[in-house]
Design an enzyme around this catalytic site. Structure first.
Site, PDB file in Angstrom:
ATOM      1  N   GLU A   1      22.495   7.960  11.414  1.00  0.00           N
ATOM      2  CA  GLU A   1      23.366   8.763  10.546  1.00  0.00           C
ATOM      3  C   GLU A   1      23.550   8.098   9.191  1.00  0.00           C
ATOM      4  OE1 GLU A   1      27.145   9.910   8.588  1.00  0.00           O
ATOM      5  OE2 GLU A   1      26.610   7.958   9.408  1.00  0.00           O
TER       6      GLU A   1
ATOM      7  N   ASP B   1      33.615  10.512  13.966  1.00  0.00           N
ATOM      8  CA  ASP B   1      33.009   9.609  12.994  1.00  0.00           C
ATOM      9  C   ASP B   1      33.985   9.355  11.842  1.00  0.00           C
ATOM     10  OD1 ASP B   1      31.274   8.016  11.571  1.00  0.00           O
ATOM     11  OD2 ASP B   1      30.074   9.670  10.779  1.00  0.00           O
TER      12      ASP B   1
END
Length: 473
Positions: A331, A359
């Protein structure tokens, strides 16, 4: 006759209300069971301890990232899930090399060292380092104002701070992160020798914050080195420049971009008992930056997502729909894992109806943001009261998560866990993003909050209201 009609109608209303109250009570008890299990017999903190202290920073393509893949796969297998597997994905490999070094020279022989760190994806400086005069700008838009005549051969110092008056620190981050991501590409067009960027941090400290950057279509031979500077040293540099515009900055970094390498998304699932074709995803990203151990970003999201499935197994809940945990790779500097997962899901015609990502750190959970239409959001809001005993009040339309974003199509609802964000950027992409800065109870509350939402979606599905009703909401 009318009396009989109203009597029957009254009984129907009473039965309906009684059934609704009974269901709400059942849901409330289930949430209580989930929170109790997470807070009293949780596993997430132990998993995070291992990821952070036994493995450490997990930059895509690194040995530590591979260790994290193997560890989490083994832990998911130990939970007795119906299926656990690795999904191959090619990821970029960038290495930092030896520690960066920088100093400000105010006059020949008079220097002061400053704290910097290379931005992820940056090229190295020349072997002897880069030394030049500095020009301070407040953002990419300032470059045109100064032009090539004033910028060429100098180091561009991007010094736009995160706005402290914004309550949402993510909004403050979004207001200045473009100078980190695109600053080198844009400054290079004016002949800059290098770029130094004020760290994305609301706090004044000595920790420089790394993060991804991109050169766009800039030819390799024309790329200039880029580094972040701590907020304390950014303030020092800005102040001293006001008194001495002829000072020089020296910095040296040894970063290198390599060929792509193979890595993996780690996936595990509990197969649905009634609607196995409908898939609910919960996940976080397994990779992290290398200068800390990635405890908040995103070790917390990884272990919370794993904990969701463990909690269901522990309390004996058998989901109606397939619940899948996905630990996404890459990511931070590419989003390859999220894109690969969505690509494979599409090729297999999989029916995803919901995806939740964590996140935003392991801080106290406040609620969720949802990428949903008005009808879907109305259904979700009807569950809000169930969360109030846990002080979860934030249910808002908005973003979800970078990794689950590629799944957005049709009726899929995306969501993001929203913890309190005020301390997040004290640690984001910095050397102090470490295990000791994660509170065990806050982490466990987040895992239980995620599991509770997943339970409700699984139990009721994602219902659509007809268009006429939706327009009235």
């Amino acid at each position: 006759m009318k009396k009989i009609f109203f009597t029957v109608l009254g009984l129907l209303i009473i039965n309906t209300v009684t059934a609704q109250n009974s269901q709400e009570q059942s849901d409330s008890l289930m949430l209580r069971k989930i929170y109790d299990m997470s807070l009293m017999q949780g596993k997430s903190y132990d998993w995070l301890d291992h990821l952070s202290n036994k493995i450490g920073g997990r930059l895509s393509g690194s040995y530590q990232a591979q260790q994290a893949v193997e560890y989490t796969k083994e832990e998911l297998e130990s939970l007795g899930l119906d299926k656990v597997w690795l999904q191959p994905v090619m990821v970029p490999k960038w290495t930092r090399g030896s520690k960066e070094f920088a100093y400000v020279e105010t006059s020949p022989g008079t220097t002061r060292t400053v704290n910097i760190t290379a931005l992820g994806g940056s090229v190295a400086t020349p072997a002897g380092g880069t030394k030049a005069q500095v020009i301070e700008v407040q953002g990419i838009e300032d470059l045109e104002h100064y032009g090539r005549e004033q910028i060429e051969g100098k180091i561009v110092f991007f010094n736009r701070p995160m706005r402290p008056d914004l309550i949402s620190t993510f909004e403050a981050y979004g207001g200045c992160v473009d100078q980190r991501y695109s600053g080198a590409a844009e400054a290079g067009k004016y002949g800059a020798a290098g770029v130094i960027v004020r760290s994305m941090n609301l706090r004044m400290d000595d920790y420089p914050h790394t993060g991804s950057m991109s050169y766009g279509s800039t030819p390799v031979s024309e790329r200039i080195p880029a580094a972040a500077i701590s907020t304390n040293d950014a303030a020092y540099l800005s102040g001293i420049l006001k008194m001495n515009k002829d000072l020089q900055l020296y910095f040296k970094q040894n970063s290198e971009q390599h060929e792509d390498v193979q890595s993996y998304n780690v996936i595990g699932e509990i197969t649905g008992s009634e609607y196995p074709e409908e898939i609910l995803v919960v996940g976080g990203h397994l990779d992290s930056w290398d200068i800390g151990d990635g405890a908040h970003d995103d070790g917390a999201g990884v272990v919370q997502s794993m904990e969701v499935l463990r909690l269901f197994k522990e309390i004996g809940y058998k989901p109606k729909r397939t619940i899948r945990v996905v630990l996404f790779m890459n990511e931070e500097n590419g989003l390859r894992g999220g894109n690969k997962y969505a690509e494979v899901a599409k090729s297999k015609n999989e029916k995803h109806i919901f995806a939740l990502e964590s996140d935003a750190g392991g801080f106290t959970p406040r609620g969720f943001s949802f990428d949903a239409d008005k009808a879907q959001f109305a259904q979700i809001q009807s569950w809000k009261e169930l969360f109030k005993p846990y002080l979860i009040h934030y249910f808002e339309l908005g973003g979800s998560g970078a990794d689950v974003g590629p799944l957005k199509q049709g009726d899929v609802v995306l969501a993001g866990l929203r913890p309190d964000s005020q301390r997040y950027f004290d640690h984001h992409h910095a050397a102090n993003d470490t295990f000791e800065h994660v509170n065990k109870r806050e982490l466990e509350l987040g895992a239980a909050t995620m599991a509770s939402l997943v339970y409700l979606v699984d139990n009721y599905g994602i219902k659509r209201i007809n268009t006429d009703v939706e327009e009235k909401l």
